[in-house]
Design a protein around this motif. Sequence first.
Motif, mmCIF file in Angstrom:
data_model
loop_
_atom_site.group_PDB
_atom_site.id
_atom_site.type_symbol
_atom_site.label_atom_id
_atom_site.label_comp_id
_atom_site.label_asym_id
_atom_site.label_seq_id
_atom_site.Cartn_x
_atom_site.Cartn_y
_atom_site.Cartn_z
ATOM 1 N N ARG A 98 0.781 -1.072 -0.078
ATOM 2 C CA ARG A 98 -0.279 0.078 -0.142
ATOM 3 C C ARG A 98 0.547 1.368 -0.327
ATOM 4 O O ARG A 98 2.147 0.964 0.356
ATOM 5 C CB ARG A 98 -0.758 -0.288 1.302
ATOM 6 C CG ARG A 98 -0.419 0.083 2.408
ATOM 7 C CD ARG A 98 -1.242 -0.013 3.822
ATOM 8 N NE ARG A 98 -2.577 1.106 3.537
ATOM 9 C CZ ARG A 98 -1.879 2.180 3.381
ATOM 10 N NH1 ARG A 98 -0.779 2.834 4.897
ATOM 11 N NH2 ARG A 98 -2.546 3.170 3.693
ATOM 12 N N SER A 102 1.452 3.664 6.612
ATOM 13 C CA SER A 102 0.752 3.173 8.571
ATOM 14 C C SER A 102 0.927 2.146 8.319
ATOM 15 O O SER A 102 0.473 2.026 7.092
ATOM 16 C CB SER A 102 -0.760 4.455 8.367
ATOM 17 O OG SER A 102 -1.240 2.989 9.036
ATOM 18 N N TYR A 105 -3.390 -0.130 8.739
ATOM 19 C CA TYR A 105 -4.456 -0.474 8.668
ATOM 20 C C TYR A 105 -3.781 -2.476 8.406
ATOM 21 O O TYR A 105 -3.155 -2.288 7.272
ATOM 22 C CB TYR A 105 -4.002 -0.033 7.212
ATOM 23 C CG TYR A 105 -4.939 1.571 6.855
ATOM 24 C CD1 TYR A 105 -3.681 2.590 7.078
ATOM 25 C CD2 TYR A 105 -6.197 2.146 7.742
ATOM 26 C CE1 TYR A 105 -3.621 4.129 6.976
ATOM 27 C CE2 TYR A 105 -5.783 3.054 7.721
ATOM 28 C CZ TYR A 105 -5.382 4.256 7.161
ATOM 29 O OH TYR A 105 -5.334 5.482 7.709
ATOM 30 N N THR A 106 -5.309 -2.704 9.016
ATOM 31 C CA THR A 106 -5.352 -4.269 8.870
ATOM 32 C C THR A 106 -6.620 -4.724 8.329
ATOM 33 O O THR A 106 -7.046 -5.567 7.865
ATOM 34 C CB THR A 106 -6.006 -4.424 10.842
ATOM 35 O OG1 THR A 106 -7.152 -3.842 10.724
ATOM 36 C CG2 THR A 106 -4.583 -4.038 10.896
ATOM 37 N N SER A 107 -7.024 -3.966 7.256
ATOM 38 C CA SER A 107 -8.244 -4.222 6.595
ATOM 39 C C SER A 107 -7.545 -4.158 4.811
ATOM 40 O O SER A 107 -6.618 -3.449 4.359
ATOM 41 C CB SER A 107 -9.568 -2.894 6.405
ATOM 42 O OG SER A 107 -10.355 -3.525 4.507
ATOM 43 N N SER A 109 -8.832 -3.281 2.428
ATOM 44 C CA SER A 109 -9.524 -2.607 1.261
ATOM 45 C C SER A 109 -8.298 -1.580 1.371
ATOM 46 O O SER A 109 -8.200 -0.668 0.325
ATOM 47 C CB SER A 109 -10.485 -2.484 1.310
ATOM 48 O OG SER A 109 -10.611 -2.075 2.961
ATOM 49 N N ARG A 110 -7.689 -1.539 1.891
ATOM 50 C CA ARG A 110 -6.645 -0.625 2.037
ATOM 51 C C ARG A 110 -5.283 -1.069 1.638
ATOM 52 O O ARG A 110 -4.478 -0.167 1.589
ATOM 53 C CB ARG A 110 -5.917 -0.549 3.772
ATOM 54 C CG ARG A 110 -7.313 0.207 4.871
ATOM 55 C CD ARG A 110 -7.284 1.730 4.402
ATOM 56 N NE ARG A 110 -8.143 2.395 5.404
ATOM 57 C CZ ARG A 110 -8.071 3.795 5.406
ATOM 58 N NH1 ARG A 110 -7.610 4.804 4.509
ATOM 59 N NH2 ARG A 110 -9.562 4.226 6.172
ATOM 60 N N TYR A 111 -4.935 -1.585 0.999
ATOM 61 C CA TYR A 111 -4.001 -2.180 0.624
ATOM 62 C C TYR A 111 -4.039 -2.102 -1.168
ATOM 63 O O TYR A 111 -5.322 -2.494 -2.223
ATOM 64 C CB TYR A 111 -3.760 -3.902 0.459
ATOM 65 C CG TYR A 111 -2.497 -3.283 1.619
ATOM 66 C CD1 TYR A 111 -2.940 -3.192 3.236
ATOM 67 C CD2 TYR A 111 -1.300 -3.293 2.257
ATOM 68 C CE1 TYR A 111 -2.617 -3.112 4.050
ATOM 69 C CE2 TYR A 111 -0.402 -3.823 3.065
ATOM 70 C CZ TYR A 111 -1.290 -3.657 4.765
ATOM 71 O OH TYR A 111 -0.151 -3.189 5.361
#
Length: 124
Positions: A98, A102, A105-107, A109-111
């Motif tokens: 990503r 940060s 972010y463990t979702s 969808s953030r990558y």
Amino acid sequence: QVDLRESGGGLVQAGGSLRLACGSSRGIFSDYAMGWFRQDSGKREFVAAVRWSDGNTNYADSVKGRFTISRDNFKKAVYLQMNSLNTEDTAVYYCAARAGSSLFYTSDSRYDYWGQGTQVTVSS
């Protein structure tokens, strides 16, 4: 664009170890975070992340103390060392990248970029 390819999956007995690797032929940018996710059924689950610039890491509670994520600047690669494997670790493991540094972010969808996945099977 970052193209990612995983390797190192396979079959291992419970209590054993595996090391996954992830590389990109086009390099990995210094302002990226790299993560490992896994999927057994349903949604992809966060496993670990490392910030490319300084090597800081973040782990899911389920793997803390057993898994280690690291990166090699020279080889442009990210690794996931998995020790004390158990049957619940069986899944397809994905490498992801990503933009942005940060780690928290463990979702999925953030990558932004994903590899094709590598199967890890732990037998009892």
